[in-house]
Design an enzyme around this catalytic site. Structure first.
Site, PDB file in Angstrom:
ATOM      1  N   CYS A  51       2.465  -4.530   7.185  1.00 46.72           N
ATOM      2  CA  CYS A  51       2.147  -5.113   5.540  1.00 46.72           C
ATOM      3  C   CYS A  51       3.464  -3.698   4.949  1.00 46.72           C
ATOM      4  O   CYS A  51       4.936  -3.471   5.761  1.00 46.72           O
ATOM      5  CB  CYS A  51       1.294  -3.573   5.215  1.00 46.72           C
ATOM      6  SG  CYS A  51      -0.926  -4.942   6.133  1.00 46.72           S
TER       7      CYS A  51
ATOM      8  N   HIS B  60       0.420  -0.982   0.180  1.00 48.64           N
ATOM      9  CA  HIS B  60       0.094  -0.571   0.243  1.00 48.64           C
ATOM     10  C   HIS B  60       0.845   1.525  -0.129  1.00 48.64           C
ATOM     11  O   HIS B  60       2.463   1.392   0.158  1.00 48.64           O
ATOM     12  CB  HIS B  60      -0.922  -0.357   1.546  1.00 48.64           C
ATOM     13  CG  HIS B  60      -0.616   0.049   2.012  1.00 48.64           C
ATOM     14  ND1 HIS B  60       0.616   1.572   3.042  1.00 48.64           N
ATOM     15  CD2 HIS B  60      -0.027  -1.029   4.171  1.00 48.64           C
ATOM     16  CE1 HIS B  60       0.722   1.093   4.547  1.00 48.64           C
ATOM     17  NE2 HIS B  60       0.065  -0.267   4.685  1.00 48.64           N
TER      18      HIS B  60
END
Length: 539
Positions: free
Chosen positions: A450, A431
């Site tokens: 992440c 992301h």
């Protein structure tokens, strides 16, 4: 028919393995009316259902110990293959051919021969599994090493081998076929030769060295660079332009900023013993055996230790960006696994993981009566936004807090403006991020697990280019709405989160990275426990 061991067909083919092997004793002739051989095979295989099932299916006929051309070819192919076990970094203690050949020489009955038959089958399966899918089971070493090597069923593997027209070709087919594995293996053999010759010589006794300096430490640096192959023959005693270029090459290969100044990190990398580099290469070979993927098609490759994310098409890197990975704490480390990227979410909302909600945000919210973390919405079980004024903050703790936290779309969203989804049990994805300054650091382990991308828009364009003539326009038309929108990838993209501290680059040069999570140290220790050693060096 069984092998009449007084014949010597085996010896010319295996001279290197059996120098001085004496003529073996006569064995009984194979005769199923007196199935001593079959009984011995059944007894020897009783603890291995895969082997037992295989021999039941072939009515306990010999695979290795007969005198037909096929049986001879299989035996020679097996022993030739395991002769290369050490070159592949496999545990040589598993392949004691001297003891095996001595046992074959001493065979004096059908029962002896039956036991040898099963031992050879076990040897085949050990080699086949180790060379094809690895020595270790990753998730048993570290829970974040969630890769699952595709270990073939032993019975099926034996049946395939038995049906092969060319046993030697079949044994070769078990070896990983990736170019990376071949390059790593060549590097392993090169480092072993250098190690046997004394390594890279004395280390550099200095904290830092800069262009223009001279003295004994610069000479040591020069000599070390020559031995490592970064510098041609030189007699200079000054940190000149040639040494500076060589230092820059080292820095590029270590993932450092290539400024040509031998600072503490660069000196440490140059001083790293050759044996440590060899361990990293052997571990990388094991990791390559765990990962059987199709490299001919498009895939995403995220090397956690390199802090990069790449798109690879037909073996060529077509896009690359810096990344930030999970922090070093055990519960925030980025995991290793493979999945398939199916879509991207533009203008994403951040559904805060429960561990972060109650561990990081809730204490401040309770203490402030709900005033802190105002950028986050409270979401009830029905998915509705709950006003903070309606909450009795004094009634809740981490154990009974009934709400989820969500950050709505926007430029300040923790996920930035786009995330890339390959649904997985870890809830890990790639992301955007508003925290752009972290990408300027060499070590970039700051997330909760992440993978943050420095160039997420460009990553999106590269993905969308496979399905539209105007990838940038397509992306921004959605982005400009400000609304959470999913863009599906018409062709889902295999995505691999890997952990390689030793790997080759597009130039074929060896690269090394820090063992940021300490996982390679765990893998090496497990390999040592399995019997892997460094030739000529204490492990």
């Amino acid at each position: 028919m069984l092998l009449p061991l007084r014949t010597s067909f085996l010896f010319p083919a295996l001279t290197a393995l059996a120098v001085g092997l004496a003529a073996p004793a006569q064995a009984d002739t194979y005769d199923m009316r007196f199935p001593a051989f079959a009984q011995a095979v059944a007894e020897a295989a009783v603890d291995n259902e895969e082997v037992a099932a295989f021999y039941r299916e072939i009515d306990y006929a010999p695979v290795w110990t007969g005198q037909s051309n096929g049986e001879r070819a299989r035996l020679v192919a097996l022993l030739q293959a395991i002769g290369s076990a050490e070159a592949h970094g496999l545990p040589v203690t598993n392949y004691d051919t001297d003891r095996l050949l001595a046992s074959m020489r001493d065979v004096s009955s059908q029962r002896d021969l039956g036991r040898i038959e099963v031992e050879l089958t076990g040897l085949f399966l050990t080699y086949a599994h180790q060379i094809q899918t690895g020595i270790l089971i990753p998730k048993q070493i570290d829970r974040n090493m969630a890769r699952d090597p595709n270990r073939r069923d032993g019975t099926e593997l034996l049946q395939s081998f038995l049906a092969a027209d060319n046993p030697e070709e079949f044994m070769r087919s078990l070896v990983p076929t990736s170019e990376e594995y071949a390059r790593l293996m060549r590097k392993k053999l090169e480092l072993e030769r250098l190690l046997a010759a004394g390594g890279w010589g004395p280390t550099v006794n200095a904290g830092a060295l800069r262009p223009g300096e001279s003295g004994p430490a610069v000479v040591a640096l020069r000599n070390r660079l020559i031995a490592m192959g970064y510098l041609g023959r030189s007699a200079t005693m000054t940190y000149d332009a040639d040494i500076q270029r060589a230092v820059q090459m080292v820095q590029e290969d270590m993932g450092f900023e290539p400024d040509g100044v031998a600072g503490p990190n660069t000196i440490q990398a140059i001083n790293t013993p050759i044996g440590e580099r060899l361990k990293s290469v052997i571990v990388a070979m094991e990791r390559e055996r765990w990962l059987s993927i199709d490299r001919s098609q498009r895939y995403v490759w995220v090397n956690l230790t390199d802090y990069t994310a790449r798109i690879v098409d037909g073996g060529k890197i077509t896009f690359e960006t810096r990344s930030v990975i999970g922090q070093r704490a055990a519960d925030t480390q980025s995991p290793e696994f493979s999945d398939v990227m199916e879509y991207m979410e533009v203008n994403p909302a951040w559904n805060v993981p429960r561990s972060i909600s109650v561990g990081e945000y809730l204490p401040g919210m309770i203490a402030s009566g709900g005033a802190s973390a105002a950028h986050l919405q409270l979401i009830d079980g029905a998915g509705r936004v709950v006003p903070r004024s309606a909450v009795n903050w004094g009634a809740y703790s981490a154990r009974n807090f009934p709400y989820d936290l969500r950050q709505p779309p926007g430029r300040g969203n923790a996920l930035g403006l786009v995330k890339f989804m390959f649904p997985n049990r870890f809830n890990v994805y790639l992301h955007d991020t508003p925290s752009k300054s972290l990408f300027l650091r060499e070590r970039r382990a700051f997330s909760h697990g992440c993978i943050r991308l420095q160039k997420p828009f460009e990553f999106a364009y590269a993905l969308l280019a496979a399905q539209t003539d105007d990838p940038q326009g397509t992306f921004h038309r959605v982005l400009d709405t400000g609304q959470l929108t999913r863009i599906s990838l018409e062709t889902p993209v295999p995505t691999h989160l890997v952990y390689r501290t030793a790997f080759t680059d597009a130039r074929g040069r060896m690269n090394y990275r820090e063992d940021v999570y300490g996982r390679d140290a765990k893998v090496w220790n497990a390999l040592v426990q399995a019997g892997v050693t460094l030739p000529g060096l204490e492990s």
